[in-house]
Design a protein around this motif. Structure first.
Motif, PDB file in Angstrom:
ATOM      1  N   ALA A   1      42.525 148.414  33.827  1.00 57.78           N
ATOM      2  CA  ALA A   1      42.936 147.135  34.392  1.00 57.78           C
ATOM      3  C   ALA A   1      44.194 147.275  35.235  1.00 57.78           C
ATOM      4  O   ALA A   1      44.306 146.683  36.319  1.00 57.78           O
ATOM      5  CB  ALA A   1      43.168 146.123  33.272  1.00 57.78           C
ATOM      6  N   ASP A   2      45.145 148.076  34.776  1.00 61.59           N
ATOM      7  CA  ASP A   2      46.393 148.241  35.513  1.00 61.59           C
ATOM      8  C   ASP A   2      46.148 148.870  36.882  1.00 61.59           C
ATOM      9  O   ASP A   2      46.707 148.448  37.905  1.00 61.59           O
ATOM     10  CB  ASP A   2      47.354 149.092  34.691  1.00 61.59           C
ATOM     11  N   LEU A   3      45.285 149.890  36.909  1.00 61.36           N
ATOM     12  CA  LEU A   3      44.981 150.553  38.175  1.00 61.36           C
ATOM     13  C   LEU A   3      44.261 149.617  39.152  1.00 61.36           C
ATOM     14  O   LEU A   3      44.567 149.579  40.348  1.00 61.36           O
ATOM     15  CB  LEU A   3      44.123 151.797  37.919  1.00 61.36           C
ATOM     16  N   VAL A   4      43.302 148.853  38.629  1.00 57.05           N
ATOM     17  CA  VAL A   4      42.544 147.947  39.502  1.00 57.05           C
ATOM     18  C   VAL A   4      43.430 146.812  40.001  1.00 57.05           C
ATOM     19  O   VAL A   4      43.335 146.396  41.176  1.00 57.05           O
ATOM     20  CB  VAL A   4      41.318 147.395  38.752  1.00 57.05           C
ATOM     21  N   ILE A   5      44.292 146.281  39.137  1.00 58.40           N
ATOM     22  CA  ILE A   5      45.191 145.197  39.554  1.00 58.40           C
ATOM     23  C   ILE A   5      46.112 145.669  40.675  1.00 58.40           C
ATOM     24  O   ILE A   5      46.367 144.930  41.649  1.00 58.40           O
ATOM     25  CB  ILE A   5      46.011 144.697  38.348  1.00 58.40           C
ATOM     26  N   GLN A   6      46.612 146.874  40.573  1.00 52.27           N
ATOM     27  CA  GLN A   6      47.477 147.390  41.631  1.00 52.27           C
ATOM     28  C   GLN A   6      46.724 147.535  42.953  1.00 52.27           C
ATOM     29  O   GLN A   6      47.298 147.371  44.022  1.00 52.27           O
ATOM     30  CB  GLN A   6      48.065 148.746  41.215  1.00 52.27           C
ATOM     31  N   ALA A   7      45.423 147.826  42.860  1.00 47.57           N
ATOM     32  CA  ALA A   7      44.640 148.016  44.083  1.00 47.57           C
ATOM     33  C   ALA A   7      44.128 146.699  44.665  1.00 47.57           C
ATOM     34  O   ALA A   7      44.144 146.499  45.899  1.00 47.57           O
ATOM     35  CB  ALA A   7      43.462 148.945  43.803  1.00 47.57           C
ATOM     36  N   LEU A   8      43.683 145.749  43.816  1.00 44.11           N
ATOM     37  CA  LEU A   8      43.029 144.525  44.296  1.00 44.11           C
ATOM     38  C   LEU A   8      43.819 143.256  44.014  1.00 44.11           C
ATOM     39  O   LEU A   8      43.458 142.186  44.513  1.00 44.11           O
ATOM     40  CB  LEU A   8      41.641 144.386  43.655  1.00 44.11           C
ATOM     41  N   GLY A   9      44.861 143.359  43.189  1.00 39.11           N
ATOM     42  CA  GLY A   9      45.620 142.164  42.850  1.00 39.11           C
ATOM     43  C   GLY A   9      45.061 141.493  41.601  1.00 39.11           C
ATOM     44  O   GLY A   9      43.898 141.683  41.248  1.00 39.11           O
ATOM     45  N   PRO A  10      45.886 140.664  40.916  1.00 44.14           N
ATOM     46  CA  PRO A  10      45.444 140.008  39.683  1.00 44.14           C
ATOM     47  C   PRO A  10      44.627 138.755  39.940  1.00 44.14           C
ATOM     48  O   PRO A  10      44.742 138.117  40.989  1.00 44.14           O
ATOM     49  CB  PRO A  10      46.770 139.658  38.996  1.00 44.14           C
TER      50      PRO A  10
ATOM     51  N   THR B   1      41.518 137.850  40.628  1.00 45.93           N
ATOM     52  CA  THR B   1      40.543 137.617  41.691  1.00 45.93           C
ATOM     53  C   THR B   1      39.158 137.963  41.154  1.00 45.93           C
ATOM     54  O   THR B   1      39.008 138.717  40.188  1.00 45.93           O
ATOM     55  CB  THR B   1      40.828 138.489  42.934  1.00 45.93           C
ATOM     56  N   THR B   2      38.161 137.408  41.817  1.00 46.49           N
ATOM     57  CA  THR B   2      36.787 137.658  41.367  1.00 46.49           C
ATOM     58  C   THR B   2      36.443 139.134  41.443  1.00 46.49           C
ATOM     59  O   THR B   2      35.833 139.700  40.523  1.00 46.49           O
ATOM     60  CB  THR B   2      35.797 136.853  42.232  1.00 46.49           C
ATOM     61  N   TRP B   3      36.818 139.792  42.519  1.00 47.46           N
ATOM     62  CA  TRP B   3      36.506 141.212  42.671  1.00 47.46           C
ATOM     63  C   TRP B   3      37.265 142.058  41.661  1.00 47.46           C
ATOM     64  O   TRP B   3      36.768 143.091  41.192  1.00 47.46           O
ATOM     65  CB  TRP B   3      36.823 141.684  44.095  1.00 47.46           C
ATOM     66  N   THR B   4      38.477 141.621  41.298  1.00 48.66           N
ATOM     67  CA  THR B   4      39.237 142.352  40.292  1.00 48.66           C
ATOM     68  C   THR B   4      38.523 142.297  38.944  1.00 48.66           C
ATOM     69  O   THR B   4      38.365 143.322  38.268  1.00 48.66           O
ATOM     70  CB  THR B   4      40.648 141.764  40.150  1.00 48.66           C
ATOM     71  N   ILE B   5      38.110 141.089  38.567  1.00 48.36           N
ATOM     72  CA  ILE B   5      37.408 140.942  37.289  1.00 48.36           C
ATOM     73  C   ILE B   5      36.117 141.751  37.287  1.00 48.36           C
ATOM     74  O   ILE B   5      35.816 142.478  36.331  1.00 48.36           O
ATOM     75  CB  ILE B   5      37.125 139.461  37.009  1.00 48.36           C
ATOM     76  N   PHE B   6      35.344 141.652  38.366  1.00 42.57           N
ATOM     77  CA  PHE B   6      34.080 142.374  38.465  1.00 42.57           C
ATOM     78  C   PHE B   6      34.311 143.878  38.357  1.00 42.57           C
ATOM     79  O   PHE B   6      33.631 144.581  37.583  1.00 42.57           O
ATOM     80  CB  PHE B   6      33.407 142.035  39.803  1.00 42.57           C
ATOM     81  N   THR B   7      35.291 144.375  39.100  1.00 37.52           N
ATOM     82  CA  THR B   7      35.543 145.817  39.121  1.00 37.52           C
ATOM     83  C   THR B   7      36.067 146.316  37.779  1.00 37.52           C
ATOM     84  O   THR B   7      35.659 147.371  37.287  1.00 37.52           O
ATOM     85  CB  THR B   7      36.546 146.160  40.231  1.00 37.52           C
ATOM     86  N   VAL B   8      36.974 145.537  37.170  1.00 37.68           N
ATOM     87  CA  VAL B   8      37.561 145.947  35.890  1.00 37.68           C
ATOM     88  C   VAL B   8      36.486 146.034  34.809  1.00 37.68           C
ATOM     89  O   VAL B   8      36.404 147.027  34.065  1.00 37.68           O
ATOM     90  CB  VAL B   8      38.685 144.973  35.481  1.00 37.68           C
ATOM     91  N   ILE B   9      35.668 145.013  34.688  1.00 36.52           N
ATOM     92  CA  ILE B   9      34.629 145.013  33.654  1.00 36.52           C
ATOM     93  C   ILE B   9      33.620 146.125  33.898  1.00 36.52           C
ATOM     94  O   ILE B   9      33.220 146.852  32.979  1.00 36.52           O
ATOM     95  CB  ILE B   9      33.919 143.652  33.589  1.00 36.52           C
ATOM     96  N   LEU B  10      33.199 146.298  35.146  1.00 39.33           N
ATOM     97  CA  LEU B  10      32.228 147.331  35.478  1.00 39.33           C
ATOM     98  C   LEU B  10      32.757 148.723  35.148  1.00 39.33           C
ATOM     99  O   LEU B  10      32.080 149.531  34.501  1.00 39.33           O
ATOM    100  CB  LEU B  10      31.863 147.249  36.964  1.00 39.33           C
ATOM    101  N   LEU B  11      33.995 149.004  35.584  1.00 37.68           N
ATOM    102  CA  LEU B  11      34.557 150.326  35.344  1.00 37.68           C
ATOM    103  C   LEU B  11      34.835 150.569  33.859  1.00 37.68           C
ATOM    104  O   LEU B  11      34.564 151.655  33.338  1.00 37.68           O
ATOM    105  CB  LEU B  11      35.847 150.497  36.148  1.00 37.68           C
ATOM    106  N   THR B  12      35.368 149.551  33.192  1.00 35.01           N
ATOM    107  CA  THR B  12      35.726 149.733  31.783  1.00 35.01           C
ATOM    108  C   THR B  12      34.491 150.008  30.937  1.00 35.01           C
ATOM    109  O   THR B  12      34.444 150.985  30.171  1.00 35.01           O
ATOM    110  CB  THR B  12      36.448 148.486  31.254  1.00 35.01           C
ATOM    111  N   ILE B  13      33.489 149.151  31.048  1.00 37.91           N
ATOM    112  CA  ILE B  13      32.285 149.339  30.246  1.00 37.91           C
ATOM    113  C   ILE B  13      31.544 150.601  30.678  1.00 37.91           C
ATOM    114  O   ILE B  13      31.053 151.367  29.832  1.00 37.91           O
ATOM    115  CB  ILE B  13      31.375 148.105  30.351  1.00 37.91           C
TER     116      ILE B  13
END
Length: 374
Positions: A81-90, A92-104
Motif C-alpha cells: 500500500a505504501d508503494l502504491v500510494i506514493q506512485a498513485l496517491g491516496p 483514488t479508485t486506481w489506487t484501491i484497485f491496484t493495491v488490492i490486486l497486487l496484495t492478493i
C-alpha cells in the motif's frame, strides 16, 4: 410461549458449553486495546484487538502460526500500500484497485494461507482508505498486530498452562471409548440379527471421522502448548508419539466403518451370525478400549501402566483375529469374510498405534489368523 422457552434453553445451553471462548476473546481484545492505548500510546488502536480476535478465532493448536501469519500479512499489506500510494496517491479508485490486486496476487503467488491473504488485503485497504497520511502510522500498524497476536497467544495458553496434556488425554479416552462402544453395538446387532440396529451402527460409524478430527486437533493444541511452556517442553516427545498413533486410529475407524457396512449385509441374511463372530468382535472392542488406556497412560507419564495396557491390547486384538480366523473354513458368506478381514485390519492398526515393529505385528496377526508365514 413454548417456542420462546425452547429457544432460551437452547441459547443458555450454548452459552454454558461455549462460555470459555467468549470470555477468552473478550479479555484478550480488551487487554490488547489497553496495552496499545495506555502503554504504547497509539491513538487509533483498532487492529490490536482485531488481530487478537483473528488469532483466537483459529482452532487451538494453530494460533501460534496464525499470529505469525497475521503479522506477516500486516507487513506485506503495509509495504504494498505504501508503494502504491506514493506512485498513485491516496484514496483514488486506481489506487484501491491496484493495491488490492497486487496484495492478493502476491500473497497467492507465494502460497500464503487464507488468513495471511485476508490480513494483507485488509491492512493495505485500511492504509489506503482510512489511515491518516502521517508516516508514523506504519510502525504503529505493525506494532498493533504484534500486540494483538501476542496477547491472543498468551490468552490461549492460560487455560492449559497447568496441565497442557489434560484435554488431549480426555479426548483420547473419549475417542477410543466411542469406537469401542460402536464395535459393541455392531456386535449386539449381529447377535440379535437386527438389521435396523446394524444400520444405526453404520450411521454412527460414518460420523466417527468427527471424533478423529477432534483428537487430531487436540494433538496440535497440546504440541503448541508444550512448545510455549518451557518447563513442560520435555513432554513434547509423547505428543509426537500420540500424533503417529492418531493416524492409526483414523485407519481403525475406517476399518470399523467397512465392518459395520458388512454387518448390515450379514444381518439381512436368513441365518444368524455365528457366535464365534460376536466373540471375536467383543475381543476387538476390548482391544480398542485397552489401547485407549495405554495411550492415556503414556501421555500422563505412567510408563508401567502404558506397557501393561499395551500388552493387554495386544492379547485382546490377537484373540479377536484368532477367533475370527476360525470362521474362514467351510465356505462362509462374503459379508462374513469381509468382517473377518476388517477385524484383522483393525487389529493391525490398533497394535501399530500402541507401538511395536511393523513387520512383527503383521507376522503375529497373520499367524493368529492362520495364514502361512511369508
Amino acid at each position: 410461549m413454548a417456542l420462546r422457552v425452547t429457544w432460551f434453553r437452547t441459547a443458555f445451553g450454548r452459552l454454558r458449553d461455549g462460555w470459555l471462548p467468549v470470555v477468552e476473546a473478550t479479555l484478550a481484545a480488551t487487554v490488547a486495546w489497553v496495552i496499545d492505548t495506555r502503554l504504547i500510546g497509539h491513538p487509533q488502536p483498532f487492529f490490536a484487538p482485531a488481530a487478537a480476535l483473528i488469532v483466537l478465532g483459529q482452532a487451538r493448536g494453530q494460533r501460534m502460526r496464525r499470529a505469525v501469519e497475521v503479522v506477516l500479512g500486516v507487513a506485506a499489506g503495509v509495504l504494498v500500500a505504501d508503494l502504491v500510494i506514493q506512485a498513485l496517491g491516496p484514496r483514488t479508485t486506481w489506487t484501491i484497485f491496484t493495491v488490492i490486486l497486487l496484495t492478493i496476487g502476491l500473497a497467492v503467488a507465494i502460497g500464503a494461507s487464507t488468513v495471511t491473504v485476508v490480513q494483507a488485503a485488509v491492512s493495505a485497504l485500511y492504509l489506503v482508505v482510512i489511515a491518516p497520511s502521517a508516516e508514523t502510522w506504519v510502525p504503529f500498524r505493525f506494532v498493533d498486530a504484534l500486540i494483538g497476536g501476542g496477547v491472543a497467544v498468551v490468552a490461549s495458553q492460560l487455560v492449559s498452562a497447568r496441565d497442557p496434556l489434560a484435554p488431549l488425554v480426555a479426548e483420547a479416552r473419549q475417542t477410543f471409548g466411542a469406537l469401542a462402544d460402536l464395535v459393541d453395538r455392531i456386535t449386539e446387532a449381529l447377535q440379535d440379527h437386527d438389521e435396523p440396529a446394524a444400520r444405526t451402527a453404520l450411521t454412527e460409524a460414518r460420523g466417527m471421522d468427527t471424533a478423529v478430527d477432534r483428537l487430531q486437533d487436540e494433538v496440535q493444541a497440546a504440541g503448541e502448548a508444550l512448545r510455549l511452556n518451557v518447563r513442560r517442553r520435555r513432554h513434547i516427545g509423547r505428543v509426537r508419539a500420540v500424533d503417529a498413533s492418531t493416524r492409526q486410529v483414523d485407519y481403525a475407524v475406517r476399518n470399523v466403518r467397512v465392518l459395520a457396512r458388512a454387518a448390515v449385509t450379514l444381518s439381512r441374511l436368513p441365518t444368524p451370525a455365528p457366535p464365534e463372530l460376536t466373540a471375536a468382535l467383543r475381543s476387538l472392542a476390548e482391544a480398542v478400549r485397552v489401547a485407549g488406556k495405554a495411550l492415556a497412560a503414556d501421555l500422563t507419564g505412567d510408563g508401567e501402566a502404558a506397557d501393561r495396557y499395551a500388552d493387554e491390547a495386544d492379547e485382546a486384538a490377537l484373540t479377536a483375529v484368532r477367533t475370527a480366523g476360525g470362521l474362514l473354513t467351510g465356505g462362509p458368506p462374503l459379508p462374513l469374510i469381509m468382517i473377518v478381514g476388517q477385524v484383522r485390519a483393525t487389529a493391525i492398526d490398533l497394535l501399530r498405534g500402541v507401538g511395536g515393529d511393523d513387520a512383527e505385528i503383521l507376522g503375529r496377526v497373520d499367524e493368529a489368523l492362520g495364514l502361512p508365514p511369508v
